[in-house]
Design a protein around this motif. Structure first.
Motif, mmCIF file in Angstrom:
data_model
loop_
_atom_site.group_PDB
_atom_site.id
_atom_site.type_symbol
_atom_site.label_atom_id
_atom_site.label_comp_id
_atom_site.label_asym_id
_atom_site.label_seq_id
_atom_site.Cartn_x
_atom_site.Cartn_y
_atom_site.Cartn_z
ATOM 1 N N MET A 267 0.915 -1.217 0.130
ATOM 2 C CA MET A 267 0.143 -0.015 -0.057
ATOM 3 C C MET A 267 0.749 1.237 0.130
ATOM 4 O O MET A 267 0.625 2.102 -0.861
ATOM 5 C CB MET A 267 -1.087 0.012 1.138
ATOM 6 N N THR A 268 1.828 1.376 0.888
ATOM 7 C CA THR A 268 2.607 2.386 1.078
ATOM 8 C C THR A 268 4.059 2.178 0.544
ATOM 9 O O THR A 268 5.028 2.895 0.900
ATOM 10 C CB THR A 268 2.887 2.998 2.365
ATOM 11 N N ALA A 269 4.081 0.995 -0.407
ATOM 12 C CA ALA A 269 5.251 0.692 -1.080
ATOM 13 C C ALA A 269 5.803 1.785 -1.632
ATOM 14 O O ALA A 269 5.188 2.738 -2.161
ATOM 15 C CB ALA A 269 5.026 -0.612 -1.750
ATOM 16 N N THR A 270 7.244 1.846 -1.387
ATOM 17 C CA THR A 270 7.946 2.971 -2.356
ATOM 18 C C THR A 270 8.842 2.455 -3.296
ATOM 19 O O THR A 270 9.980 3.050 -3.618
ATOM 20 C CB THR A 270 8.796 4.027 -1.275
ATOM 21 N N THR A 271 8.502 1.308 -3.987
ATOM 22 C CA THR A 271 9.171 0.899 -5.155
ATOM 23 C C THR A 271 9.046 1.536 -6.160
ATOM 24 O O THR A 271 7.767 2.193 -6.368
ATOM 25 C CB THR A 271 8.851 -0.780 -5.527
ATOM 26 N N HIS A 272 9.741 1.716 -7.207
ATOM 27 C CA HIS A 272 9.295 2.466 -8.473
ATOM 28 C C HIS A 272 8.117 1.883 -9.280
ATOM 29 O O HIS A 272 7.360 2.662 -9.800
ATOM 30 C CB HIS A 272 10.615 2.495 -9.334
ATOM 31 N N HIS A 273 8.115 0.671 -9.062
ATOM 32 C CA HIS A 273 6.815 -0.148 -9.517
ATOM 33 C C HIS A 273 5.669 0.523 -9.170
ATOM 34 O O HIS A 273 4.571 0.678 -9.699
ATOM 35 C CB HIS A 273 7.089 -1.463 -9.348
ATOM 36 N N ALA A 274 5.652 0.389 -7.696
ATOM 37 C CA ALA A 274 4.350 1.048 -6.935
ATOM 38 C C ALA A 274 3.959 2.259 -7.273
ATOM 39 O O ALA A 274 2.983 2.776 -7.410
ATOM 40 C CB ALA A 274 4.505 0.677 -5.428
ATOM 41 N N ILE A 275 5.231 3.253 -7.177
ATOM 42 C CA ILE A 275 5.041 4.769 -7.398
ATOM 43 C C ILE A 275 4.431 4.949 -8.906
ATOM 44 O O ILE A 275 3.363 5.621 -9.126
ATOM 45 C CB ILE A 275 6.356 5.355 -7.376
ATOM 46 N N ARG A 276 4.918 3.970 -9.826
ATOM 47 C CA ARG A 276 4.418 4.242 -11.150
ATOM 48 C C ARG A 276 2.825 4.112 -11.066
ATOM 49 O O ARG A 276 2.227 4.523 -12.021
ATOM 50 C CB ARG A 276 5.128 3.171 -12.147
ATOM 51 N N GLU A 277 2.552 2.961 -10.684
ATOM 52 C CA GLU A 277 1.110 2.338 -10.607
ATOM 53 C C GLU A 277 0.263 3.512 -10.011
ATOM 54 O O GLU A 277 -0.958 3.793 -10.421
ATOM 55 C CB GLU A 277 0.938 0.948 -10.167
ATOM 56 N N ARG A 278 0.760 3.949 -9.065
ATOM 57 C CA ARG A 278 -0.030 5.126 -8.049
ATOM 58 C C ARG A 278 -0.323 6.383 -8.932
ATOM 59 O O ARG A 278 -1.239 6.816 -9.021
ATOM 60 C CB ARG A 278 0.517 5.240 -6.692
ATOM 61 N N ILE A 279 0.804 6.685 -9.598
ATOM 62 C CA ILE A 279 0.655 7.993 -10.675
ATOM 63 C C ILE A 279 -0.192 7.421 -11.763
ATOM 64 O O ILE A 279 -1.110 8.408 -12.130
ATOM 65 C CB ILE A 279 2.258 8.427 -11.230
ATOM 66 N N ARG A 280 -0.083 6.448 -12.291
ATOM 67 C CA ARG A 280 -1.134 5.942 -13.523
ATOM 68 C C ARG A 280 -2.311 6.022 -13.147
ATOM 69 O O ARG A 280 -3.528 6.608 -13.915
ATOM 70 C CB ARG A 280 -0.657 4.599 -13.994
ATOM 71 N N ALA A 281 -2.513 5.339 -11.829
ATOM 72 C CA ALA A 281 -4.166 5.417 -11.355
ATOM 73 C C ALA A 281 -4.618 7.009 -11.302
ATOM 74 O O ALA A 281 -5.852 7.063 -11.579
ATOM 75 C CB ALA A 281 -4.052 4.767 -10.072
ATOM 76 N N ARG A 282 -3.735 7.750 -10.734
ATOM 77 C CA ARG A 282 -4.042 9.248 -10.643
ATOM 78 C C ARG A 282 -4.652 9.787 -11.926
ATOM 79 O O ARG A 282 -5.527 10.347 -12.281
ATOM 80 C CB ARG A 282 -3.387 9.957 -10.193
ATOM 81 N N CYS B 188 9.364 9.191 -0.813
ATOM 82 C CA CYS B 188 10.625 8.196 -1.300
ATOM 83 C C CYS B 188 11.498 9.289 -1.845
ATOM 84 O O CYS B 188 11.331 10.409 -2.044
ATOM 85 C CB CYS B 188 10.019 7.305 -2.304
ATOM 86 N N SER B 189 12.588 8.702 -2.575
ATOM 87 C CA SER B 189 13.533 9.717 -3.106
ATOM 88 C C SER B 189 13.216 9.985 -4.597
ATOM 89 O O SER B 189 12.301 9.499 -5.201
ATOM 90 C CB SER B 189 15.014 8.799 -3.348
ATOM 91 N N ARG B 190 13.759 11.241 -4.893
ATOM 92 C CA ARG B 190 13.433 11.571 -6.327
ATOM 93 C C ARG B 190 13.877 10.670 -7.419
ATOM 94 O O ARG B 190 13.428 10.626 -8.292
ATOM 95 C CB ARG B 190 14.255 13.127 -6.528
ATOM 96 N N THR B 191 14.974 9.940 -7.119
ATOM 97 C CA THR B 191 15.335 9.037 -8.187
ATOM 98 C C THR B 191 14.277 7.976 -8.398
ATOM 99 O O THR B 191 14.093 7.409 -9.509
ATOM 100 C CB THR B 191 16.518 8.126 -7.508
ATOM 101 N N THR B 192 13.885 7.449 -7.539
ATOM 102 C CA THR B 192 12.564 6.492 -7.607
ATOM 103 C C THR B 192 11.343 7.112 -8.549
ATOM 104 O O THR B 192 10.870 6.584 -9.471
ATOM 105 C CB THR B 192 11.949 6.064 -6.191
ATOM 106 N N VAL B 193 10.968 8.445 -7.801
ATOM 107 C CA VAL B 193 10.170 8.896 -8.905
ATOM 108 C C VAL B 193 10.484 9.257 -10.245
ATOM 109 O O VAL B 193 9.581 8.782 -11.216
ATOM 110 C CB VAL B 193 9.511 10.387 -8.198
ATOM 111 N N ASN B 194 11.793 9.456 -10.502
ATOM 112 C CA ASN B 194 12.110 9.716 -11.855
ATOM 113 C C ASN B 194 11.862 8.537 -12.497
ATOM 114 O O ASN B 194 11.668 8.468 -13.750
ATOM 115 C CB ASN B 194 13.754 10.132 -11.791
ATOM 116 N N ARG B 195 12.393 7.093 -11.916
ATOM 117 C CA ARG B 195 12.454 5.955 -12.766
ATOM 118 C C ARG B 195 10.864 5.763 -12.969
ATOM 119 O O ARG B 195 10.588 5.239 -14.285
ATOM 120 C CB ARG B 195 12.884 4.704 -11.821
ATOM 121 N N ALA B 196 10.007 6.314 -12.266
ATOM 122 C CA ALA B 196 8.377 5.612 -12.328
ATOM 123 C C ALA B 196 8.171 6.597 -13.426
ATOM 124 O O ALA B 196 7.334 6.052 -14.606
ATOM 125 C CB ALA B 196 7.671 5.921 -11.109
ATOM 126 N N LEU B 197 8.401 7.826 -13.618
ATOM 127 C CA LEU B 197 7.716 8.755 -14.571
ATOM 128 C C LEU B 197 8.446 8.411 -15.979
ATOM 129 O O LEU B 197 7.949 8.539 -16.981
ATOM 130 C CB LEU B 197 8.167 10.089 -13.952
#
Lengths: 230, 230
Positions: free
Chosen positions: B1-16, B40-49
DNA sequence: TAGTGGTCTAGACCACTCA
DNA sequence: GAGTGGTCTAGACCACTAG
């Protein structure tokens, strides 16, 4: 030459593979080893190797290491543009003409493709896409009005059905099938070709999450080819 | 739910995005903002985006920020497998039969596709690919013997020409063209279909660096379709 | 169970490009 | 000129899996 960008590292490793430095199927150095050899961080090597794996050049496995794929996987990023963009890419003017529109109570095959029961109301459309006024592609489409009720009263004079739907229901997923088919009488008449002419055909069914949106068959007038690099 | 993997971040942004939280074409939060929001770190968001940009969902520009693509780019990773793998994927037995083989001094069209002059020696091949002993696809191929001299004496009884070449000259690049064509007499006879039958056709020309290797036309016996998800 | 890739972090500098 | 994404680094821990 001695750049340590992930891009440069990727190309240097790719060159080694292409030159046959590592036999097919052989294990290549690990991330740490490459990092030292190239004088960069492991993170950078990781990104380079991941890119090569995405391309199908190498195969990576934890503990197993990175190996040169015995047979590179030929794959391509295929972009399926809107018909409008296909036409305009050749500097021709795009127009479209709605040939038919109505509620379809039968449409067994369309229902099957959308995995819909017999009760859902479907709208059927036939559209002719033109380039500089000449037939370019013929489209038969069924739209699930349960999922997109607003479509029943959509104005399709400006945007074609496909464009309307892609704006209204973006970020959908779908299945595509490419094949060759004989021109039906209907398609032949619309495209101004003899019945039975081979037509490059694209079938596509689209969902938004679990809800089926639309299914369509697009028949391109010859000569048409879908080109891409690999 | 509150995972901070790039995968999870990507899906949360995609859902929005899918939920319509950001209007089409609108600018979405920057990497730094997302990083704080998601913890999470900016690096992780970067990879998700970056992943969402690769998918064609968003568009990124320095200083310009990240925007939701007005029209998502429908694209798919299309894999073009070996004919053998296409056959074996349906649990049928693959065999092939060499119908013709010889030096071709004319082959104007093939030379044009490979951008070769009139002097290069070309070998011409006709191969029938079979599934459970029944015709599956008909292949006409020209090989540039200047680039692959060993091919002149290759034993094509075990591996087909395509397999031989892909092993000998891996990591080549090429151009592919998909179309629909009428069965020529030659193809019709080999595939056991009436002349003029619509055939799904794949043309492919291959280079290794700048050297043309081979060009081929592969005609699939109906019913054949190239399916993929999008 | 040990080795390899997978990934996250915090910080830093750079490159592009919009205003 | 300033803001945003692009990328590199060093270090750390984790997850998978080959042997």
């Amino acid at each position: 030459m001695t750049a340590t960008t992930h891009h440069a590292i990727r190309e240097r490793i790719r060159a080694r593979i292409k030159a046959g430095e590592y036999p097919l199927g052989a294990r290549i150095p690990g991330e740490a080893e490459f990092a030292e050899a190239f004088g960069c961080s492991r993170t950078t090597v990781n990104r380079a190797l991941r890119a090569l794996a995405d391309e199908g050049i190498v195969e990576r496995r934890r503990k197993g290491g990175t190996r040169v794929r015995p047979l590179p996987v030929p794959q391509a990023q295929l972009t399926i543009p809107l018909v409008r963009e296909q036409v305009e890419a050749t500097r021709r003017r795009y127009t479209h003409r709605l040939l038919a529109r109505g509620i379809d109570l039968a449409a067994g095959e369309a229902r099957a493709r959308m995995r819909l029961g017999a009760t859902a109301p479907l709208m059927h459309l036939e559209t002719l896409h033109l380039a500089d006024g000449r037939p370019f592609a013929f489209e038969r489409r069924w739209v699930n009005l349960e999922a997109v009720p607003a479509f029943a009263s959509a104005d399709l004079s400006v945007f074609s059905a496909n464009e309307w739907l892609v704006r209204e229901v973006p970020f959908s997923n779908g299945e595509v099938s490419l094949s060759a088919a004989s021109a039906s009488e209907r398609a032949a008449e619309a495209l101004a070709v003899p019945t039975g002419t081979p037509l490059f055909t694209l079938d596509r069914t689209t969902w938004f999450d679990e809800a089926p949106i639309t299914t369509m068959t697009l028949s391109y007038r010859p000569p048409f080819a879908l080109d891409f690099a690999i």
